[in-house]
Motif scaffolding. Structure first.
Motif, mmCIF file in Angstrom:
data_model
loop_
_atom_site.group_PDB
_atom_site.id
_atom_site.type_symbol
_atom_site.label_atom_id
_atom_site.label_comp_id
_atom_site.label_asym_id
_atom_site.label_seq_id
_atom_site.Cartn_x
_atom_site.Cartn_y
_atom_site.Cartn_z
ATOM 1 N N THR A 1 0.839 -1.186 0.000
ATOM 2 C CA THR A 1 0.000 0.000 0.000
ATOM 3 C C THR A 1 0.879 1.242 0.000
ATOM 4 N N ASN B 1 0.990 5.351 1.411
ATOM 5 C CA ASN B 1 0.412 6.251 2.389
ATOM 6 C C ASN B 1 -0.383 7.349 1.682
ATOM 7 N N PHE B 2 -1.558 7.684 2.227
ATOM 8 C CA PHE B 2 -2.422 8.734 1.695
ATOM 9 C C PHE B 2 -3.011 9.464 2.896
ATOM 10 N N ALA C 1 -9.601 4.650 8.874
ATOM 11 C CA ALA C 1 -8.933 4.489 7.582
ATOM 12 C C ALA C 1 -9.580 3.381 6.759
ATOM 13 N N GLU C 2 -9.875 2.256 7.401
ATOM 14 C CA GLU C 2 -10.489 1.139 6.676
ATOM 15 C C GLU C 2 -11.879 1.506 6.174
ATOM 16 N N ALA D 1 -12.961 4.490 5.473
ATOM 17 C CA ALA D 1 -12.763 5.446 4.378
ATOM 18 C C ALA D 1 -12.375 4.710 3.096
ATOM 19 N N ARG D 2 -11.508 3.696 3.195
ATOM 20 C CA ARG D 2 -11.143 2.891 2.013
ATOM 21 C C ARG D 2 -12.366 2.197 1.431
ATOM 22 N N ARG D 3 -13.187 1.616 2.302
ATOM 23 C CA ARG D 3 -14.386 0.914 1.830
ATOM 24 C C ARG D 3 -15.349 1.871 1.135
ATOM 25 N N LEU E 1 -14.641 4.770 -0.272
ATOM 26 C CA LEU E 1 -14.031 5.213 -1.522
ATOM 27 C C LEU E 1 -14.101 4.129 -2.593
ATOM 28 N N GLU E 2 -13.817 2.903 -2.215
ATOM 29 C CA GLU E 2 -13.890 1.780 -3.156
ATOM 30 C C GLU E 2 -15.308 1.622 -3.709
ATOM 31 N N GLU E 3 -16.293 1.715 -2.819
ATOM 32 C CA GLU E 3 -17.687 1.598 -3.247
ATOM 33 C C GLU E 3 -18.054 2.724 -4.214
#
Length: 66
Positions: free
Chosen positions: A13, A15-16, A42-43, A45-47, A49-51
């Motif tokens: 991964t 860093n962002f 963070a997780e 937010a990733r989910r 964003l992915e969706e």
């Protein structure tokens, strides 16, 4: 910036960093409470964003405008 290795699956991964208001953090924390596994900020937010990215890609493929 070099990729970091994190997690048990050793997925590479990068860093962002994202800045958000305290109100947005509160909203994210409230949303976390409604997810069965209570992910980290963070997780979640990733989910989210992915969706969104998946839905946006599907809309573009279907020829829909934003």
């Amino acid at each position: 910036m070099p990729a970091d290795k994190t997690g048990p699956s050793d997925v590479k991964t990068k860093n962002f960093v994202i800045r958000m208001t305290p109100e947005m953090q509160d909203r994210l924390d409230e949303a976390r409470r409604h997810v069965r596994d209570i992910p980290t900020r963070a997780e979640l937010a990733r989910r989210i964003l992915e969706e969104w990215l998946d839905a946006d890609e599907a809309r573009r493929r279907a020829g829909e405008d934003r």
